[in-house]
Design a protein around this motif. Structure first.
Motif, PDB file in Angstrom:
ATOM      1  N   SER A 121       2.256  23.032 -33.218  1.00 36.10           N
ATOM      2  CA  SER A 121       3.029  24.024 -33.970  1.00 36.10           C
ATOM      3  C   SER A 121       4.467  24.099 -33.474  1.00 36.10           C
ATOM      4  O   SER A 121       5.351  24.594 -34.150  1.00 36.10           O
ATOM      5  CB  SER A 121       2.367  25.396 -33.848  1.00 36.10           C
ATOM      6  OG  SER A 121       2.352  25.784 -32.482  1.00 36.10           O
ATOM      7  N   CYS A 122       4.667  23.569 -32.278  1.00 37.29           N
ATOM      8  CA  CYS A 122       6.003  23.541 -31.704  1.00 37.29           C
ATOM      9  C   CYS A 122       7.003  22.879 -32.640  1.00 37.29           C
ATOM     10  O   CYS A 122       8.145  23.281 -32.722  1.00 37.29           O
ATOM     11  CB  CYS A 122       5.937  22.783 -30.379  1.00 37.29           C
ATOM     12  SG  CYS A 122       7.483  22.649 -29.526  1.00 37.29           S
ATOM     13  N   LEU A 123       6.546  21.851 -33.353  1.00 39.10           N
ATOM     14  CA  LEU A 123       7.477  21.050 -34.160  1.00 39.10           C
ATOM     15  C   LEU A 123       7.384  21.352 -35.656  1.00 39.10           C
ATOM     16  O   LEU A 123       7.907  20.609 -36.473  1.00 39.10           O
ATOM     17  CB  LEU A 123       7.225  19.560 -33.900  1.00 39.10           C
ATOM     18  CG  LEU A 123       7.686  19.090 -32.516  1.00 39.10           C
ATOM     19  CD1 LEU A 123       6.921  17.868 -32.074  1.00 39.10           C
ATOM     20  CD2 LEU A 123       9.174  18.827 -32.502  1.00 39.10           C
ATOM     21  N   GLU A 124       6.747  22.488 -36.006  1.00 42.98           N
ATOM     22  CA  GLU A 124       6.563  22.755 -37.431  1.00 42.98           C
ATOM     23  C   GLU A 124       7.826  23.268 -38.112  1.00 42.98           C
ATOM     24  O   GLU A 124       7.892  23.347 -39.324  1.00 42.98           O
ATOM     25  CB  GLU A 124       5.390  23.726 -37.650  1.00 42.98           C
ATOM     26  CG  GLU A 124       5.668  25.133 -37.179  1.00 42.98           C
ATOM     27  CD  GLU A 124       4.416  26.007 -37.166  1.00 42.98           C
ATOM     28  OE1 GLU A 124       3.320  25.495 -37.473  1.00 42.98           O
ATOM     29  OE2 GLU A 124       4.557  27.194 -36.846  1.00 42.98           O
ATOM     30  N   SER A 158      17.087  21.406 -33.488  1.00 45.17           N
ATOM     31  CA  SER A 158      15.983  21.604 -32.542  1.00 45.17           C
ATOM     32  C   SER A 158      14.749  22.094 -33.267  1.00 45.17           C
ATOM     33  O   SER A 158      14.800  22.442 -34.446  1.00 45.17           O
ATOM     34  CB  SER A 158      16.386  22.630 -31.473  1.00 45.17           C
ATOM     35  OG  SER A 158      16.450  23.913 -32.054  1.00 45.17           O
ATOM     36  N   CYS A 159      13.645  22.139 -32.526  1.00 51.01           N
ATOM     37  CA  CYS A 159      12.433  22.736 -33.066  1.00 51.01           C
ATOM     38  C   CYS A 159      12.594  24.258 -33.035  1.00 51.01           C
ATOM     39  O   CYS A 159      13.571  24.769 -32.493  1.00 51.01           O
ATOM     40  CB  CYS A 159      11.221  22.298 -32.259  1.00 51.01           C
ATOM     41  SG  CYS A 159      11.158  23.024 -30.608  1.00 51.01           S
ATOM     42  N   GLY A 160      11.635  24.949 -33.603  1.00 49.08           N
ATOM     43  CA  GLY A 160      11.735  26.392 -33.730  1.00 49.08           C
ATOM     44  C   GLY A 160      11.862  27.133 -32.406  1.00 49.08           C
ATOM     45  O   GLY A 160      12.433  28.217 -32.351  1.00 49.08           O
ATOM     46  N   MET A 161      11.341  26.522 -31.338  1.00 46.58           N
ATOM     47  CA  MET A 161      11.393  27.190 -30.032  1.00 46.58           C
ATOM     48  C   MET A 161      12.488  26.620 -29.148  1.00 46.58           C
ATOM     49  O   MET A 161      12.531  26.903 -27.948  1.00 46.58           O
ATOM     50  CB  MET A 161      10.055  27.045 -29.323  1.00 46.58           C
ATOM     51  CG  MET A 161       8.918  27.683 -30.058  1.00 46.58           C
ATOM     52  SD  MET A 161       7.449  26.679 -29.788  1.00 46.58           S
ATOM     53  CE  MET A 161       6.703  26.727 -31.388  1.00 46.58           C
ATOM     54  N   ASN A 162      13.305  25.763 -29.720  1.00 49.62           N
ATOM     55  CA  ASN A 162      14.431  25.170 -28.987  1.00 49.62           C
ATOM     56  C   ASN A 162      13.964  24.322 -27.795  1.00 49.62           C
ATOM     57  O   ASN A 162      14.612  24.308 -26.746  1.00 49.62           O
ATOM     58  CB  ASN A 162      15.378  26.292 -28.528  1.00 49.62           C
ATOM     59  CG  ASN A 162      16.783  25.766 -28.272  1.00 49.62           C
ATOM     60  OD1 ASN A 162      17.155  24.706 -28.784  1.00 49.62           O
ATOM     61  ND2 ASN A 162      17.549  26.488 -27.483  1.00 49.62           N
ATOM     62  N   MET A 163      12.828  23.645 -27.983  1.00 53.76           N
ATOM     63  CA  MET A 163      12.297  22.806 -26.905  1.00 53.76           C
ATOM     64  C   MET A 163      12.642  21.341 -27.117  1.00 53.76           C
ATOM     65  O   MET A 163      12.913  20.621 -26.161  1.00 53.76           O
ATOM     66  CB  MET A 163      10.785  22.971 -26.807  1.00 53.76           C
ATOM     67  CG  MET A 163      10.360  24.324 -26.288  1.00 53.76           C
ATOM     68  SD  MET A 163       8.683  24.676 -26.764  1.00 53.76           S
ATOM     69  CE  MET A 163       7.824  23.641 -25.609  1.00 53.76           C
ATOM     70  N   PHE A 164      12.575  20.897 -28.353  1.00 53.80           N
ATOM     71  CA  PHE A 164      12.927  19.508 -28.671  1.00 53.80           C
ATOM     72  C   PHE A 164      14.268  19.505 -29.396  1.00 53.80           C
ATOM     73  O   PHE A 164      14.527  20.377 -30.217  1.00 53.80           O
ATOM     74  CB  PHE A 164      11.849  18.854 -29.519  1.00 53.80           C
ATOM     75  CG  PHE A 164      10.571  18.652 -28.758  1.00 53.80           C
ATOM     76  CD1 PHE A 164      10.453  17.611 -27.850  1.00 53.80           C
ATOM     77  CD2 PHE A 164       9.509  19.518 -28.936  1.00 53.80           C
ATOM     78  CE1 PHE A 164       9.280  17.434 -27.131  1.00 53.80           C
ATOM     79  CE2 PHE A 164       8.331  19.340 -28.225  1.00 53.80           C
ATOM     80  CZ  PHE A 164       8.218  18.291 -27.320  1.00 53.80           C
ATOM     81  N   HIS A 165      15.063  18.509 -29.054  1.00 57.89           N
ATOM     82  CA  HIS A 165      16.414  18.489 -29.585  1.00 57.89           C
ATOM     83  C   HIS A 165      16.783  17.160 -30.224  1.00 57.89           C
ATOM     84  O   HIS A 165      16.265  16.110 -29.843  1.00 57.89           O
ATOM     85  CB  HIS A 165      17.429  18.792 -28.473  1.00 57.89           C
ATOM     86  CG  HIS A 165      17.188  20.104 -27.818  1.00 57.89           C
ATOM     87  ND1 HIS A 165      16.461  20.217 -26.660  1.00 57.89           N
ATOM     88  CD2 HIS A 165      17.560  21.353 -28.177  1.00 57.89           C
ATOM     89  CE1 HIS A 165      16.379  21.489 -26.329  1.00 57.89           C
ATOM     90  NE2 HIS A 165      17.044  22.204 -27.241  1.00 57.89           N
TER      91      HIS A 165
HETATM   92 CU   LIG Z   1       9.080  23.754 -30.162  1.00 57.45          CU
END
Ligand SMILES: [Cu+2]
Length: 172
Positions: A121-124, A158-165
């Protein structure tokens, strides 16, 4: 990409462990006398010398390759291809964004085609704060994200949680 790096790192570490334990097993075997109790852990690792050397050399080569990769490899930028006046790039979403850096020209519409393979869900969601875009990405489908960059610069996404950029490089 990130996933692959992570797996490689784990493989490297387990190889280091295997080398260390086979070396210490060899030393143990030489040092301990017959009456000393041996742990079954050390007994089970009894490989021929050639295999040990091969394992050590192979492991060291792999570790140096990994180190090099971590320290010196830089993400490659992919140039968008223009068709019918739209600059298009396909981006695979799988443990990150591949490619993570996209180069486009200023003033022409951009269409990023996100193909999400990663179920986490991190990358949704993908966010383009500079373009006020927050796009939901369906799993195993291509979702287009469109905008027209008017100013030269580097725009992060980024992803919704700003983890992947990732980043959009806008050139003249
Ligand atoms: Cu994420």
């Amino acid at each position: 990409m990130l996933k692959i790096k992570f797996i490689n790192l784990i493989v490297s570490f387990s190889l280091v462990g295997a080398i260390a334990s086979s070396v210490s097993a060899a030393e143990m075997t030489e040092m301990t006398d017959e009456h000393a109790p041996r742990s079954p852990q050390f007994q089970s690792i009894e490989q021929p010398l050639a295999l040990k050397i091969a394992l050590t050399v192979g492991g060291l080569a792999l570790i140096s390759a990994q180190l090099w990769w971590f320290l010196f490899s830089k993400p490659k930028s992919q140039q968008a291809e223009t068709s019918d006046g739209v600059q298009e790039v396909s981006i695979t979403v799988d443990g990150g964004y591949i490619p993570a850096i996209v180069t486009v020209k200023r003033g022409l519409p951009v269409r990023l085609k996100f193909m999400r393979r990663d179920p986490s869900s991190c990358l949704e969601k993908v966010l383009f704060p500079d373009f006020h875009i927050a796009q939901d990405l369906g799993l195993n489908v291509t979702t287009p994200v469109e905008f027209t960059p008017q100013t030269v610069g580097n725009y992060q996404f980024s992803c919704g949680m700003n983890m992947f950029h990732g980043a959009i490089n806008v050139e003249e």
